[in-house]
Design a protein around this motif. Sequence first.
Motif, PDB file in Angstrom:
ATOM      1  N   SER A 141       0.863  -1.171   0.000  1.00  0.00           N
ATOM      2  CA  SER A 141       0.000   0.000   0.000  1.00  0.00           C
ATOM      3  C   SER A 141       0.902   1.224   0.000  1.00  0.00           C
ATOM      4  N   VAL A 142       0.346   2.367  -0.382  1.00  0.00           N
ATOM      5  CA  VAL A 142       1.111   3.610  -0.442  1.00  0.00           C
ATOM      6  C   VAL A 142       0.502   4.608   0.529  1.00  0.00           C
ATOM      7  N   GLY A 143       1.355   5.175   1.377  1.00  0.00           N
ATOM      8  CA  GLY A 143       0.878   6.137   2.365  1.00  0.00           C
ATOM      9  C   GLY A 143       1.512   7.496   2.188  1.00  0.00           C
ATOM     10  N   VAL A 144       0.763   8.518   2.540  1.00  0.00           N
ATOM     11  CA  VAL A 144       1.238   9.898   2.481  1.00  0.00           C
ATOM     12  C   VAL A 144       0.691  10.662   3.680  1.00  0.00           C
ATOM     13  N   VAL A 145       1.413  11.695   4.088  1.00  0.00           N
ATOM     14  CA  VAL A 145       0.907  12.593   5.128  1.00  0.00           C
ATOM     15  C   VAL A 145      -0.010  13.613   4.461  1.00  0.00           C
ATOM     16  N   GLY A 146      -1.157  13.837   5.070  1.00  0.00           N
ATOM     17  CA  GLY A 146      -2.189  14.644   4.432  1.00  0.00           C
ATOM     18  C   GLY A 146      -2.056  16.140   4.600  1.00  0.00           C
ATOM     19  N   PHE A 147      -0.920  16.693   4.207  1.00  0.00           N
ATOM     20  CA  PHE A 147      -0.785  18.142   4.205  1.00  0.00           C
ATOM     21  C   PHE A 147      -1.665  18.726   3.097  1.00  0.00           C
ATOM     22  N   LYS A 148      -2.369  19.807   3.412  1.00  0.00           N
ATOM     23  CA  LYS A 148      -3.279  20.407   2.427  1.00  0.00           C
ATOM     24  C   LYS A 148      -2.542  20.818   1.158  1.00  0.00           C
ATOM     25  N   GLU A 149      -1.349  21.357   1.343  1.00  0.00           N
ATOM     26  CA  GLU A 149      -0.601  21.832   0.184  1.00  0.00           C
ATOM     27  C   GLU A 149      -0.097  20.684  -0.693  1.00  0.00           C
ATOM     28  N   ALA A 150      -0.182  19.460  -0.175  1.00  0.00           N
ATOM     29  CA  ALA A 150       0.282  18.299  -0.941  1.00  0.00           C
ATOM     30  C   ALA A 150      -0.850  17.566  -1.645  1.00  0.00           C
ATOM     31  N   LEU A 151      -2.092  18.013  -1.478  1.00  0.00           N
ATOM     32  CA  LEU A 151      -3.229  17.268  -2.013  1.00  0.00           C
ATOM     33  C   LEU A 151      -3.168  17.115  -3.530  1.00  0.00           C
ATOM     34  N   ARG A 152      -2.742  18.158  -4.228  1.00  0.00           N
ATOM     35  CA  ARG A 152      -2.680  18.048  -5.684  1.00  0.00           C
ATOM     36  C   ARG A 152      -1.682  16.961  -6.101  1.00  0.00           C
ATOM     37  N   GLU A 153      -0.557  16.915  -5.404  1.00  0.00           N
ATOM     38  CA  GLU A 153       0.448  15.904  -5.730  1.00  0.00           C
ATOM     39  C   GLU A 153      -0.052  14.504  -5.373  1.00  0.00           C
ATOM     40  N   ILE A 154      -0.789  14.404  -4.266  1.00  0.00           N
ATOM     41  CA  ILE A 154      -1.342  13.095  -3.878  1.00  0.00           C
ATOM     42  C   ILE A 154      -2.373  12.640  -4.907  1.00  0.00           C
ATOM     43  N   GLU A 155      -3.156  13.574  -5.422  1.00  0.00           N
ATOM     44  CA  GLU A 155      -4.118  13.243  -6.476  1.00  0.00           C
ATOM     45  C   GLU A 155      -3.403  12.744  -7.730  1.00  0.00           C
ATOM     46  N   GLU A 156      -2.283  13.358  -8.044  1.00  0.00           N
ATOM     47  CA  GLU A 156      -1.490  12.918  -9.194  1.00  0.00           C
ATOM     48  C   GLU A 156      -0.947  11.511  -8.967  1.00  0.00           C
ATOM     49  N   MET A 157      -0.516  11.242  -7.735  1.00  0.00           N
ATOM     50  CA  MET A 157      -0.041   9.905  -7.381  1.00  0.00           C
ATOM     51  C   MET A 157      -1.158   8.882  -7.570  1.00  0.00           C
ATOM     52  N   ARG A 158      -2.372   9.247  -7.163  1.00  0.00           N
ATOM     53  CA  ARG A 158      -3.514   8.346  -7.319  1.00  0.00           C
ATOM     54  C   ARG A 158      -3.741   8.014  -8.799  1.00  0.00           C
TER      55      ARG A 158
END
Length: 286
Positions: A141-158
Motif C-alpha cells: 500500500s502507499v501512504g502519504v501525510v495529508g498536508f493540504k498543500e500536498a493534495l494536488r500531488e497526492i491526487e497525481e499519485m492516485r
Amino acid sequence: MSINWSILYRGTLSGCNYSCDYCPFAKKKDSRKVLEKDAQELNRFVNWVETRKKERIGILFTPWGEALIRRHYQEAMIRLSQMPHVCKVSIQTNLSCSLNWLENCCKEKVALWATYHPTQTTMHQFLKKCQQLDAFQVKYSVGVVGFKEALREIEEMRQKLPENTYIWINALKKDAHYYTPEDIYRMTAIDPHVSYNLINHISKGFPCRAGHTTFSVNGSGDITRCHFIKVAIGNIYDANFEQNLYPRLCTNDTCGCHIGYVHLEKLQLEKVFGDRLLERIALINF
C-alpha cells in the motif's frame, strides 16, 4: 486450536536516511554499536518466531527509522516469509532501498507499507519502486501525510498508480479545523477510508484485541499491549508468557493511530481490511 498472533516488532534501530521536517523521529544516524545490537535482537526474535510452530503468526515491523536499508532486516523478512507457520510479514518503509532481495522471499506472504515523502524523493523515483513491486508481484500500500498543500500531488499519485493499489492518507488531527469540507472530499476520493483517520477514536473502556491476539514487542522481548500503552505485560522469552495474553479493555482515552485503532473491536475494521489488517491494504478501494 492454534492462536493467531499479530505481532508488532520495534527494535533498537532509530536512524533514518530521510530527514522529513514533520517527522518527530529519526533525526539521527545509528552508530555501528547500535546497529549491531539491533541486529542481534532481531536475530533472536526471528529465532524465537521459528520455535512457535503451533501458532499462526503475522508480523509487522514498525521501526522508528528506515529499516530496509539494513541487510539484517532484509534477511529477517526473507527468513520469516519462508516459515510455514508465519502467514505474513510486513514492514513500514520509504522504499529507498534496493528491492532485489525480495526475489528470495516467499512473495505471497510479504507486504510493504510504502510511504511517499515528497521532500525527500521525487514522484518519478517512488513510482519506479512501486513498478518494481508490481513486477515482483509483492503486495503493498502507499501512504502519504495529508498536508493540504500536498493534495494536488497526492491526487497525481492516485492517477499514476494502478487502480487496485490502495493509497492511505495519514490525516493531521491537532487542529480540528485544519481541513475544509472540500479538502475532505478530495481526500476521500483518494482514500475512501480516510474518515477513520480524521479523528481520535474514543477508546477507554472499549474492547481491543491489543494484549490478546495482537501485541507489541521491543528488542529485549518485552511485551506491551500496543505501542501506545507503555506498561509491560510480559516478555516473549519467558516461559509461559502466553498467560499474560487475554481480552482487555483499552485504558487510553482515545486512539488516533491506525496501528492502534485498527484493533478496536467496535470499529470492525476487519470488514475494510479483511486478513490484510497488518498490511494496511483495504479489500475494496472504490
